[in-house]
Design a protein around this motif. Structure first.
Motif, PDB file in Angstrom:
ATOM      1  N   ALA A 122       0.817  -1.213   0.000  1.00 17.70           N
ATOM      2  CA  ALA A 122       0.000   0.000   0.000  1.00 17.70           C
ATOM      3  C   ALA A 122       0.846   1.257   0.000  1.00 17.70           C
ATOM      4  O   ALA A 122       0.540   2.243  -0.675  1.00 17.70           O
ATOM      5  N   PRO A 157      -0.213  -0.951  -6.457  1.00 18.67           N
ATOM      6  CA  PRO A 157      -1.162  -2.059  -6.378  1.00 18.67           C
ATOM      7  C   PRO A 157      -1.844  -2.308  -7.710  1.00 18.67           C
ATOM      8  O   PRO A 157      -2.000  -1.401  -8.529  1.00 18.67           O
ATOM      9  N   GLN A 164      -6.957   1.165   3.539  1.00 18.68           N
ATOM     10  CA  GLN A 164      -6.322  -0.152   3.575  1.00 18.68           C
ATOM     11  C   GLN A 164      -5.889  -0.491   4.999  1.00 18.68           C
ATOM     12  O   GLN A 164      -6.155  -1.579   5.512  1.00 18.68           O
ATOM     13  N   THR A 199      -8.464  -1.341  -2.761  1.00 20.61           N
ATOM     14  CA  THR A 199      -7.213  -1.485  -3.506  1.00 20.61           C
ATOM     15  C   THR A 199      -7.377  -0.976  -4.928  1.00 20.61           C
ATOM     16  O   THR A 199      -6.459  -0.381  -5.496  1.00 20.61           O
TER      17      THR A 199
END
Length: 213
Positions: free
Chosen positions: A22, A27, A66, A93
């Protein structure tokens, strides 16, 4: 085939890996960016910097999301609640990846303080989950309500011609509303005063700092 039960150490190591992805990684989204089919806007330098500042705030917000979800999932008492949190994190995400991609397109970068934002949000998630699942889900509800409101503000602030950023934020807003509703349906409670106000204050600090750094 035997399924191995994860130990506390396993979950800790998985959490560290997720944090690194993260904060430092790029991602991979499961859904295409809503702005992918939009033409790049013709922005002057001031408009580009402003759009980048807004997208940096939203990228940081997704880093925090996250951390919050993973912190909550780490101590969730009910396995269905844990799976619900992890599923929501997977959708967040997508948001993180879309914002990272948009920042790159705007010749900008994420917040330099993302490790700090992540650590603080993870601690909040763990603390909420340690109290109870309903309190933990209540944090999700209140967080998503506040995120929905600031996304609406950002949609108003974006340069009119920046359709790519607008499409991304609009889809994020739709997803956040759904996350709040799902958490409430699972038993999320209304958080007592002054917790929502403290959340608003910390969010204001994050947005002010992340806009530039």
């Amino acid at each position: 085939m035997n399924t191995r039960t994860l130990t506390s150490l396993d979950r800790l190591l998985i959490g560290i890996e997720r944090a690194m992805e993260a904060i430092a990684g790029t991602p991979e989204a499961n859904r295409d960016s809503p702005g992918a089919s939009m033409a790049e806007a013709d922005l002057d330098e001031a408009e580009r910097r402003h759009a980048a500042g807004l997208m940096r705030i939203n990228h940081t917000g997704e880093v925090c999301a996250q951390a919050l979800y993973f912190g909550q999932a780490a101590l969730a008492r009910d396995d269905e609640t844990r799976q619900h949190l992890l599923h929501a994190a997977a959708e967040e995400t997508d948001h993180l990846a879309w914002c990272a991609e948009r920042l790159h397109q705007l010749d900008s970068r994420p917040s330099l303080l993302n490790p700090l934002w992540y650590a603080g949000s993870y601690a909040i998630g763990v603390a909420a989950a340690a109290i109870s699942d309903p309190v933990s889900l209540g944090f999700v509800v209140e967080t998503e309500r506040q995120v929905e409101a600031h996304l609406a503000d950002h949609l108003d602030q974006l340069p009119a011609q920046d359709e790519r950023s607008r499409a991304i934020l609009s889809q994020m807003q739709t997803d956040e509303v759904r996350h709040a509703q799902a958490a409430q349906q699972r038993g999320g409670i209304d958080l007592p005063f002054p917790i929502p106000k403290l959340m608003e204050f910390s969010s204001m600090v994050m947005k002010t700092v992340a806009y530039r750094w």
